[in-house]
Design a protein around this motif. Structure first.
Motif, short mmCIF file in Angstrom:
data_model
loop_
_atom_site.label_atom_id
_atom_site.label_comp_id
_atom_site.label_asym_id
_atom_site.label_seq_id
_atom_site.Cartn_x
_atom_site.Cartn_y
_atom_site.Cartn_z
N ASP A 176 16.72 73.71 50.99
CA ASP A 176 17.50 72.67 51.22
C ASP A 176 17.33 72.10 52.45
OD1 ASP A 176 19.95 70.97 51.16
OD2 ASP A 176 21.40 72.65 51.62
N CYS A 177 16.03 71.48 52.67
CA CYS A 177 15.74 70.82 53.87
C CYS A 177 15.59 71.86 55.29
CB CYS A 177 16.52 69.67 54.08
SG CYS A 177 15.64 68.22 54.81
N SER A 178 14.94 72.76 54.83
CA SER A 178 15.19 73.97 56.11
C SER A 178 14.28 73.23 57.20
CB SER A 178 14.27 75.14 55.65
OG SER A 178 15.16 75.62 54.64
N THR A 179 14.76 73.84 58.44
CA THR A 179 13.83 73.50 59.72
C THR A 179 12.89 74.37 60.13
OG1 THR A 179 15.57 73.94 61.17
CG2 THR A 179 15.42 71.65 60.29
N PHE A 180 12.92 75.81 59.74
CA PHE A 180 12.08 76.80 60.41
C PHE A 180 10.68 76.44 59.73
CE2 PHE A 180 15.58 80.19 59.95
CZ PHE A 180 16.47 79.37 61.15
#
Ligand code: UD2
Ligand code: MN
Length: 580
Positions: A176-180
């Motif tokens: 779901d569009c992670s940033t890590f």
């Protein structure tokens, strides 16, 4: 990353060629039994029966991947908690970072093998149960947003290592569009070694509801199984689902959704089984709670491993027939980020003719956390937004119970629910009062229109009746804050004065002059509250307690029960009061 060819190839390969050891043993036992015991005259007839028996093929339990050999001394093996203290500065940094990013001890989790062994805590009868072909295949959908590496991949491995390959069509990971960073190229590289796993990335943050829908869109299995991204599936977890939702069993095709029994655990505490319970609801916040199984349901079930009918579901871990999921209106796409969708789905399933069950033989662990890592900023508003959508579509007049405790929520945005209302109409769903009386007959239902609700302030002092600490400390009087909460009361038609939770009642007794709050004694279907919790609220604002023949007094010296008088300290201003 798509690995479709490899995935379907392995599905077809497994289990169709050789009977397993177990099957051979059973076949031999069967034929020995028949040749010895059945008299010749009966043989002809029995043969047919025997043949049919022989046709029954057991599901091959071989998983897609074998769990690597276990080092019993490694941290977390056997489901044991890890009790590691970070000591070096680098460890301390990782520990703090893990807490901040995940709201659980991700550093401790990183010390546990991605393939760790787990105990088999199922009931003896679960272990004896056999599953036969054909059963539907499932697509396991795991959505994630900024999940820790170890918990995410432990979830994936536990699915691949604990599910019979022939029942597992694929694992779909929805990002779901992670940033890590570790969830970008490193994850793709890792997954390229796991052909049964497909990764779907959402270009925008969708929230968990729409992320699950994205996963469902890609799923090819007959059954959909949803998991959170920090779960561990235990031995034998999947078979009961696919068996229960089997298309061989058409009466169950549309009627059932099932949900697993979760094992509650926090890292690094020990893994403990949750005693078998069903889902309930907290009327004040419209949130999910666990409840003991009521008497009528205990009587209905024949065995401790029978499915438990559950009025609601926790939300994260369940299976449903894909066609039924779509027919029922999948999810409300107007819901944001987190929360409410599980209650919405629970009411919808029951009101529209389905059933929710907990399967006591299916065990899945889940990392529960004290707070959400995304509960910042407007997360609360989003939750109310979701709850409002649910209440407006499914709860009829009972939604007032929620609103009157939080009058400000009426002003929160909830978007447009026209489509969902049309869905309810199109599916000819029953109303909420049907749900309450047929699905949840043990739930205490607050009055839709109580005699009074809101704050109760003293005429003499202007102070407000305050619960202080429900069930723990005597009630008191405090300056009115006008925010409901501890100063919110409901005068019910059963003559109680209930606090905001609806669970605690104002109680007076002969042996004391103060007033306490205690668990309300009145439950659904009984004759009403105990005498200690009965009040007569007079039009004059007097709160009279018939059992002790005294009145509630709020003089400057505090709250107490006194002989009734005409003093202003015994008259109360009661909000939203409609005397009978
Ligand atoms: C419980 C449910 C959860 C969901 C939630 C109410 C269980 C075990 N868990 O809360 O599934 O029903 O109640 O909504 O019953 N996620 C996203 N995008 C987001 C936010 C979350 O993909 O914007 C993912 C997250 O990574 C996780 C899943 O959604 O895999 C559920 O979130 P959670 O673990 O924070 O929810 P939980 O277990 O507190
Ligand atoms: Mn979760």
């Amino acid at each position: 990353v798509h690995h479709e060819n490899a995935s379907s190839a392995s599905v077809h390969k497994v289990g169709t060629e050789h009977p397993t050891e177990g099957e051979q043993r059973i076949d031999r036992a069967e034929s020995e039994k028949t040749s010895q015991k059945i008299p010749a005259a009966k043989m002809e007839k029995e043969k047919i029966v025997v043949k049919r028996e022989e046709k029954k093929e057991l599901i091959d339990p071989t998983p897609h991947l074998k769990r690597p050999p276990v080092d019993p001394t490694a941290p977390g093996e056997g489901g044991h908690g890890v009790n590691l203290q970070p000591s070096t500065p680098e460890e301390k940094r990782l520990y703090k970072e893990g807490l901040k990013n995940n709201s659980f001890n991700a550093w401790a989790s990183s010390k546990i093998s991605l393939h760790r062994s787990l105990p088999d805590l199922r009931h003896r009868l679960c272990k004896q149960k056999q599953f036969f072909r054909p059963l539907p295949q499932t697509s396991v959908i795991i959505i994630f947003y900024n999940e820790a590496w170890s918990t995410l991949l432990r979830t994936v491995h536990s699915v691949l290592e604990a599910s019979p390959a022939e029942l597992l069509r694929e694992v779909i990971l929805v990002d779901d569009c992670s940033t890590f960073d570790h969830l970008k190229a490193p994850l793709e590289a890792y997954l390229s070694t796991l052909p049964q796993v497909r990764l779907v990335r959402s270009p925008e943050r969708q929230g968990l509801i729409r992320a699950r829908l994205l996963g469902a869109l890609h799923a090819r299995g007959e059954v959909l199984t949803f998991l959170d991204s920090h779960c561990e599936c235990m031995h034998g977890w999947l078979e009961p689902h696919n068996h229960f939702l089997s298309s061989q069993n058409p009466s169950q095709y549309r009627m059932f959704v099932c949900l697993f029994l979760c094992l509650f655990y926090y890292l690094p505490s020990f893994l403990t089984p949750q005693s078998t319970q069903m889902g309930g609801i907290n009327f004040k916040e419209l949130t999910f709670i666990w409840e003991p199984i009521p008497e009528h349901e205990r009587r209905r079930r024949k065995s401790p491993v029978d499915p438990i009918r559950s009025p609601t579901m926790a939300g994260g871990i369940f299976s449903i027939n894909k066609k039924y999921f779509e027919y029922l209106g999948a999810y409300d796409t107007g819901m944001e980020v987190w929360g409410g969708e599980n209650i919405e789905m629970s009411f919808r399933i029951w009101q529209c003719g389905g059933t929710i069950v907990v399967l006591p033989c299916s065990h899945v662990g889940h990392v529960f956390r004290p707070t959400s890592p995304y509960s910042t900023g407007d997360a609360w508003k989003k939750l109310v937004h979701n709850n409002r959508r649910m209440a407006e579509v499914w709860m009829d007049d009972y939604k007032e119970i929620y609103y009157r405790k939080h009058p400000e929520y009426r002003k929160y945005d909830m978007g447009d629910v026209t489509q969902r209302k049309l869905l309810r109409k199109g599916l000819h769903c029953r109303d909420f009062s049907w749900y309450l009386s047929h699905v949840f007959p043990t739930l205490y239902v607050p009055d839709i229109q109580p005699i009074a609700h809101g704050q109760i302030s003293n005429e003499q002092t202007g102070l407000c009746l305050d619960v202080i600490k429900a069930g723990k400390e005597p009630a008191g009087v405090f300056p009115c804050h006008g925010k409901g909460g501890t100063q919110y009361w409901e005068v019910t038609h059963a003559q109680e004065i209930r606090d905001v939770s609806g669970d605690f009642c104002l109680q007076a007794s002969w042996d004391r002059s103060d007033v306490i709050t205690a668990k309300c004694t009145h439950v659904r279907g009984d004759d009403g509250p105990s005498e200690e919790q009965k009040w007569v609220v007079k039009e004059s604002g007097v709160l009279y307690h018939p059992q002790t023949d005294r009145c509630l007094d709020g003089s400057v010296s505090g709250l107490s029960m006194m002989d009734c008088s005409t003093s202003g300290s015994q008259r109360w201003r009661i909000e939203n009061f409609q005397p009978l």
